[in-house]
Design an enzyme around this catalytic site. Sequence first.
Site, short mmCIF file in Angstrom:
data_model
loop_
_atom_site.label_atom_id
_atom_site.label_comp_id
_atom_site.label_asym_id
_atom_site.label_seq_id
_atom_site.Cartn_x
_atom_site.Cartn_y
_atom_site.Cartn_z
NE ARG A 59 2.04 5.48 3.93
CZ ARG A 59 1.71 4.90 5.05
NH1 ARG A 59 2.34 4.41 6.11
NH2 ARG A 59 0.44 4.39 5.34
CE1 TYR A 94 -0.30 4.53 -4.75
CE2 TYR A 94 -1.01 3.90 -2.58
CZ TYR A 94 -1.17 3.69 -4.00
OH TYR A 94 -1.98 2.96 -4.61
CB THR A 124 -6.81 -0.77 13.77
OG1 THR A 124 -7.12 0.79 13.19
CG2 THR A 124 -6.50 -0.69 15.10
#
Length: 235
Positions: free
Chosen positions: A58, A61, A124
């Site tokens: 993850r 990037y 969120t």
Amino acid sequence: PLSLIDICVIGTRNLVSLCMQHDVRMLYTSTSEVYGRNTDIPWSEDSDRVLGATNVDRWSYSSAKALTEHILFGVHHASDWPMSIVRFFNVYGPRQNPIFLISKSIHRVLNGLQPELYDGGQQTRCFTYIDDVVEGLISAANKDSALGQVINLGNPTEITMKDAINTVIEESGADLIPIEVETSERYGDVYEDIFRRVPNVSKAKELLNWKPSTNLRSGVQKIIRWTKDNPWYLD
């Protein structure tokens, strides 16, 4: 991770060399991913980067984009070469590859498929409609106030993934219930999520006279209308 790093770093390095050779100003599009999982919300442009372990794909990037920012700043500081950097926060809009939350949910729902809800959906995000982003890009590409700067381009309105998916369902007029997906089961140990991602956009307001004007519901409505007029997108 390997192809991603090659494209980001080598590709950007080549473009920087060409821009310098031909005296061309560069506007570089970076990402909110560079902040990693910093819990000090909202994120300003000078906020710390907080990342996980390097064996978690993850973060590749985030690291690649941050390294390219270092390249741009290094050249700018050494030669005063004109460049600007903007960091996107969950951009969405018509024609977007349906692998991202809003585009994927709309694509699935309009195809009669249940949208996917990851890990309960309480994470969120701040979704930024493409029209607002384009206005920010044009300003950042043309205003001298943006030279040598990195600027957040995002909508500061925070919304849960669950509420975003429900907005897509409601605006589509569908009667569908999201599928619960556990990322640990689907992706294993190479994936870690970020629970909150919220931009501070005061710098964009100050330097670019920019602020987003499209809320999520309006943006979703626009994409659904566009998609119904362009059924090829649902193939």
